[in-house]
Design a protein around this motif. Structure first.
Motif, PDB file in Angstrom:
ATOM      1  N   GLY A   1     -10.488   9.150  -2.382  1.00 14.19           N
ATOM      2  CA  GLY A   1      -9.840   7.850  -2.330  1.00 14.19           C
ATOM      3  C   GLY A   1     -10.816   6.746  -1.934  1.00 14.19           C
ATOM      4  N   GLY A   2     -10.271   5.622  -1.500  1.00 19.23           N
ATOM      5  CA  GLY A   2     -11.093   4.502  -1.063  1.00 19.23           C
ATOM      6  C   GLY A   2     -10.557   3.150  -1.496  1.00 19.23           C
ATOM      7  N   LEU A   3      -9.739   3.113  -2.563  1.00 22.73           N
ATOM      8  CA  LEU A   3      -9.153   1.854  -3.026  1.00 22.73           C
ATOM      9  C   LEU A   3      -8.060   1.412  -2.056  1.00 22.73           C
ATOM     10  N   GLU A   4      -8.076   0.125  -1.677  1.00 21.65           N
ATOM     11  CA  GLU A   4      -7.089  -0.426  -0.762  1.00 21.65           C
ATOM     12  C   GLU A   4      -6.616  -1.787  -1.260  1.00 21.65           C
ATOM     13  N   PHE A   5      -5.298  -2.028  -1.167  1.00 22.03           N
ATOM     14  CA  PHE A   5      -4.704  -3.316  -1.518  1.00 22.03           C
ATOM     15  C   PHE A   5      -4.071  -3.931  -0.274  1.00 22.03           C
ATOM     16  N   TYR A   6      -4.113  -5.268  -0.198  1.00 17.36           N
ATOM     17  CA  TYR A   6      -3.605  -5.990   0.965  1.00 17.36           C
ATOM     18  C   TYR A   6      -2.172  -6.435   0.706  1.00 17.36           C
ATOM     19  N   LYS A   7      -1.254  -5.964   1.542  1.00 13.84           N
ATOM     20  CA  LYS A   7       0.160  -6.310   1.380  1.00 13.84           C
ATOM     21  C   LYS A   7       0.812  -6.478   2.738  1.00 13.84           C
ATOM     22  N   ASP A   8       1.519  -7.585   2.902  1.00 16.01           N
ATOM     23  CA  ASP A   8       2.284  -7.851   4.131  1.00 16.01           C
ATOM     24  C   ASP A   8       1.421  -7.718   5.384  1.00 16.01           C
ATOM     25  N   GLY A   9       0.197  -8.232   5.295  1.00 17.20           N
ATOM     26  CA  GLY A   9      -0.675  -8.247   6.457  1.00 17.20           C
ATOM     27  C   GLY A   9      -1.368  -6.937   6.768  1.00 17.20           C
ATOM     28  N   LYS A  10      -1.264  -5.960   5.847  1.00 19.37           N
ATOM     29  CA  LYS A  10      -1.875  -4.651   6.089  1.00 19.37           C
ATOM     30  C   LYS A  10      -2.618  -4.176   4.843  1.00 19.37           C
ATOM     31  N   TRP A  11      -3.638  -3.353   5.064  1.00 24.24           N
ATOM     32  CA  TRP A  11      -4.334  -2.708   3.959  1.00 24.24           C
ATOM     33  C   TRP A  11      -3.613  -1.410   3.596  1.00 24.24           C
TER      34      TRP A  11
END
Length: 311
Positions: free
Chosen positions: A193-203
């Motif tokens: 893994g390693g991909l991260e998206f930013y949503k609602d103030g969290k990664w």
């Protein structure tokens, strides 16, 4: 957080409306989702991943680990202006450049061509479904991504490896960004893994793709065309200490001279006389406001001579 999963096998049955609603919500509230049962040949997907990994091992790996970036990390120095990745970019449409990639084999060229031919069909289907969910003609996104003389959209793939990293705290695999283009379809590693998206103030960590699910995110031009209804979302890649990650991000994008603007149907009315609005409101107060907004848009910039009392 549970990432939205869109099952394309339900689009032709009695669950279609439910699936369309889930896709609409994913585009509105998330900006990213997984697609399962997409009808792309999974054996072809496995083959293209295998061949790309072999290409990395034979042509890119040694050069990467001799790079200045690696030397910087060996000195325990943090870097903010480079990414821990090795990449090459393939254009598919309107014209392919795959034969120009150094040392690329005919087998990889042919396999990539077969895979992309199927992926383009998926991208076009997605563009139609998104257009439909926005209340637009199903070809709206495709036409918007094309030039005035009808050429487009374009399709290209960023092939990337995020090599095993001895000190992940000192560098990003890929720094925080949104994607400039349209619809991004990602074939990624099934182990690392390693991909991260930013949503609602969290990664939000995006897990490795199992069973060759396609990960999708929407780019800046979809946000513009939808007048902000659909979002492009900040994301990044974190390097891994124990393994290297494969990423094949294919971009269904506007051609360079495409003229991009929000869909007129999705715009609020503007530059109208408030008296005209009050006059219409008096006649339609207990109806839906959507048709009222459309009627005001169609009036243009006329001046009203009405009673301007607040109703």
């Amino acid at each position: 957080m549970t990432i939205p999963i869109i099952d394309f096998s339900t689009l032709n049955g009695d669950k279609r409306s439910e699936t369309m609603a889930l896709l609409h919500e994913a585009c509105q509230k998330w900006g990213f989702f997984m697609i399962e049962n997409h009808d792309i040949d999974t054996s072809l997907m496995e083959k293209v991943k295998k061949l790309v990994n072999e290409y990395y091992e034979e042509n890119l790996k040694d050069g990467f680990y001799k790079s200045e970036l690696v030397k910087t990390l060996e000195k325990q120095e943090k870097t903010f202006d480079k990414d821990w990745e090795t990449t090459f970019f393939i254009w598919h449409r309107p014209k392919s450049n795959i034969k120009e990639i150094p040392s690329i084999s005919d087998e990889l060229c042919n396999t990539m061509h077969e895979y992309i031919a199927q992926l383009i069909l998926l991208a076009e289907k997605l563009s139609e479904l998104m257009s439909e969910n926005l209340g637009l003609e199903k070809t709206f996104i495709k036409k918007s991504f094309s030039s005035p003389n009808g050429i487009g959209p374009v399709m290209g793939t960023k092939v990337a490896k995020y090599p095993q990293c001895p000190n992940p705290k000192l560098v990003r695999g890929l720094r925080e960004h949104t994607d400039a283009g349209g619809i991004i379809l990602l074939l990624q590693d099934d182990k690392v893994g390693g991909l991260e998206f930013y949503k609602d103030g969290k990664w939000v960590e995006i897990p490795p793709s199992k069973n060759n699910a396609i990960f999708v995110n929407t780019g800046d031009q979809i946000e513009v065309l939808s007048n902000g209804l659909y979002k492009s979302v900040v994301h990044r890649v974190m390097p891994d200490k124990d393994g290297s990650r494969l990423s094949m991000a294919s971009f269904y994008n506007p051609i360079g001279d495409a003229i991009i603007a929000p869909a007129p149907k999705l715009l609020y009315p503007s530059h109208y006389c408030y008296g005209d609005y009050l006059n219409l409101y008096g006649k339609t107060k207990f109806g839906e406001k959507g048709p009222r907004f459309e009627a005001i848009k169609n009036m243009g910039n006329g001046h009203a001579h009405t009673n301007n009392n607040i109703v």
